[in-house]
Design an enzyme around this catalytic site. Structure first.
Site, PDB file in Angstrom:
ATOM      1  N   GLY A  33       0.617  -1.243   0.121  1.00 15.97           N
ATOM      2  CA  GLY A  33      -0.297  -0.048   0.051  1.00 15.97           C
ATOM      3  C   GLY A  33       0.748   1.369  -0.110  1.00 15.97           C
ATOM      4  O   GLY A  33       0.518   2.267  -0.585  1.00 15.97           O
TER       5      GLY A  33
ATOM      6  N   ASN B  94      -6.122   4.464  10.192  1.00 17.41           N
ATOM      7  CA  ASN B  94      -5.617   3.240  10.653  1.00 17.41           C
ATOM      8  C   ASN B  94      -5.095   3.194  12.123  1.00 17.41           C
ATOM      9  O   ASN B  94      -5.180   1.950  12.634  1.00 17.41           O
ATOM     10  CB  ASN B  94      -4.123   2.903   9.858  1.00 17.41           C
ATOM     11  CG  ASN B  94      -3.007   4.149  10.102  1.00 17.41           C
ATOM     12  OD1 ASN B  94      -3.376   5.440   9.921  1.00 17.41           O
ATOM     13  ND2 ASN B  94      -1.861   3.826  10.643  1.00 17.41           N
TER      14      ASN B  94
ATOM     15  N   GLN C  51      -7.325   0.575   4.858  1.00 19.01           N
ATOM     16  CA  GLN C  51      -8.133   0.039   6.032  1.00 19.01           C
ATOM     17  C   GLN C  51      -9.585   0.063   5.665  1.00 19.01           C
ATOM     18  O   GLN C  51     -10.284  -0.407   6.643  1.00 19.01           O
ATOM     19  CB  GLN C  51      -7.700   0.982   7.426  1.00 19.01           C
ATOM     20  CG  GLN C  51      -6.210   0.688   7.775  1.00 19.01           C
ATOM     21  CD  GLN C  51      -5.899  -0.398   8.341  1.00 19.01           C
ATOM     22  OE1 GLN C  51      -6.912  -1.242   8.625  1.00 19.01           O
ATOM     23  NE2 GLN C  51      -4.717  -0.378   8.827  1.00 19.01           N
TER      24      GLN C  51
ATOM     25  N   SER D  23      -3.785  -2.743  -0.063  1.00 19.31           N
ATOM     26  CA  SER D  23      -2.916  -3.644   0.407  1.00 19.31           C
ATOM     27  C   SER D  23      -3.459  -4.922   0.745  1.00 19.31           C
ATOM     28  O   SER D  23      -4.615  -5.155   1.045  1.00 19.31           O
ATOM     29  CB  SER D  23      -2.265  -3.075   1.710  1.00 19.31           C
ATOM     30  OG  SER D  23      -1.294  -4.115   2.131  1.00 19.31           O
TER      31      SER D  23
ATOM     32  N   THR E 188       9.723  -7.867 -12.550  1.00 20.59           N
ATOM     33  CA  THR E 188       9.009  -8.990 -12.746  1.00 20.59           C
ATOM     34  C   THR E 188       8.156  -9.027 -11.528  1.00 20.59           C
ATOM     35  O   THR E 188       8.329  -8.772 -10.505  1.00 20.59           O
ATOM     36  CB  THR E 188      10.012 -10.041 -12.555  1.00 20.59           C
ATOM     37  OG1 THR E 188      10.885  -9.885 -13.448  1.00 20.59           O
ATOM     38  CG2 THR E 188       9.351 -11.517 -12.583  1.00 20.59           C
TER      39      THR E 188
ATOM     40  N   CYS F  98       3.720   0.621  11.216  1.00 21.27           N
ATOM     41  CA  CYS F  98       5.009   1.177  10.233  1.00 21.27           C
ATOM     42  C   CYS F  98       5.668   2.050  11.240  1.00 21.27           C
ATOM     43  O   CYS F  98       6.541   2.743  10.853  1.00 21.27           O
ATOM     44  CB  CYS F  98       4.280   1.924   9.121  1.00 21.27           C
ATOM     45  SG  CYS F  98       3.490   0.946   7.978  1.00 21.27           S
TER      46      CYS F  98
END
Length: 377
Positions: A71, A150, A180, A200, A238, A324
């Site tokens: 996210g 959040n 969220q 996310s 990739t 985080c």
């Protein structure tokens, strides 16, 4: 006792079917989606199947979905990519309670000469839509407002805001961090009239290391992750096939069982709050109208770090706020922006629920919380 996990705003347990899908692509079906042979085509088909499941979940077209690593990356791609697409407009608007993915990217944009207006919030941790609109200027490029906070679960008026922006300022882009929101709201990006949205995987029982970005119109965005033709040249590199396949399966499962999961999450939240609200000195930071995935509370005279360590020893896993910023000595910027005192910042704890959290677990965890708080007061 078996550990009770109440930190679902940080990450969620994967659905068993997600693990199965990922294992298939980690082992036998390990081709590169850009390869033309059969194993490569199989990997490409898995990525496109996941894209379809996710697009179906949020009401988007397949071509509007870009898979990312998180996210956070999705947010960065939007804010920087929109600026690169239109560098003459050097003003953005956001709120003081955004995730650090938004705030720290805005700091970078400020270093690049962009002026950012940070809209304050009320005591209910919600932003006033009119205040956001009044901050828009002739040189405003983009407005970014999260859908669900959040740390407190406060629901922001993004539907109203997006519609008003497109009515009053149709040239201004609108982005929402919906990381969220997806676990607790039925999301339809087309109906909301937004230009960008960030998501996310691991907040909806998918794997970590995978995110998604909704882009309504490619002309408003210039890719910043270059180096290949993947994702229609919007994000080089990739693809993480096992992760993307797992994300797609999580989206499919959520779509199929959304109402049941919403109901179970709400019941767990209400059962937990009904039990702990009787503890002397408890107070609630989350608004009553907030998302039922998150309950932010505090206990007068009880430091949150001490409480969390004791709860962990007793088998209840929770947090003090955003994962985080775990390990940081900085107080919650969200609670501070909502006007709470320094004592509240030191005492507040976030308990967060998912569709896998049972009411029995919630009640048992509440008993543990009461016992530990009684010992610490």
């Amino acid at each position: 006792m078996k550990a009770i996990y109440l930190d679902n705003a940080a990450t969620t347990e994967m659905y068993p079917s997600v693990v199965q899908v990922m294992r298939r692509h980690l082992e036998g079906e390990y081709g590169n989606p850009s390869s033309l042979h059969s194993r490569g085509r199989g990997a490409k088909a898995a990525v496109e199947s996941a894209r379809g499941h996710f697009a179906n979940l949020i009401g988007a077209e397949r071509s509007q979905i870009v898979f990312t690593s998180s996210g956070t990356e999705s947010v960065q791609q939007v804010l920087l990519g929109a600026f690169l697409a239109n560098p003459k407009k050097r003003h953005m608007v956001t709120t003081a309670i955004e995730h650090h993915a938004v705030l720290q990217t805005c700091e970078l944009l400020e270093e690049l000469g962009v002026e950012v207006t940070y809209i304050p919030v009320g005591n209910d941790c919600s932003v006033n839509a009119r205040a956001v609109l009044e901050a828009v200027r002739t040189d405003t490029l983009l407005v970014s407002v999260m859908a669900v906070n959040n740390e407190t679960g406060a629901v922001q008026p993004i539907v109203e805001l997006a519609q008003q922006i497109k009515t009053e300022h149709p040239e201004v882009l609108f982005h929402s961090d919906m990381v969220q929101a997806l676990p607790v709201q039925e999301v339809n990006v087309a109906e909301i009239h937004m230009d960008f949205a960030s998501f996310s995987s691991h907040k909806i029982h998918g794997p970590k290391g995978v995110g998604a970005l909704y882009i309504r119109n490619d002309r408003t965005f210039k890719p910043i992750a270059r180096g290949g033709n993947q994702e229609r040249r919007r994000r080089g590199g990739t693809e993480n096939v096992p992760g993307i396949a797992g994300f797609g399966e999580a989206a499919r499962q959520l779509k199929a069982g959304r109402q049941r999961e919403f109901q179970q999450m709400e019941q767990a939240n209400l059962a937990f709050w009904d039990a702990i609200r009787k503890i002397p000195g408890v107070y609630r930071n989350s608004p009553e109208s907030g998302a039922k995935s998150i309950l932010n509370v505090g206990f007068r005279g009880v430091a949150n770090d001490v409480l969390l360590m004791r709860l962990d020893l007793e088998g209840v896993e929770a947090s003090a706020g955003s994962a985080c910023t775990a390990g940081s000595l900085q107080p919650s910027h969200v609670l501070k922006a909502c006007g709470f005192s320094e004592d509240v910042l030191r005492e507040s704890v976030r308990f967060s629920f998912s569709g896998m959290t049972t009411t029995d677990e919630a009640r048992e965890a509440a008993q543990v919380v009461q016992s530990v708080v009684d010992q610490l007061v």
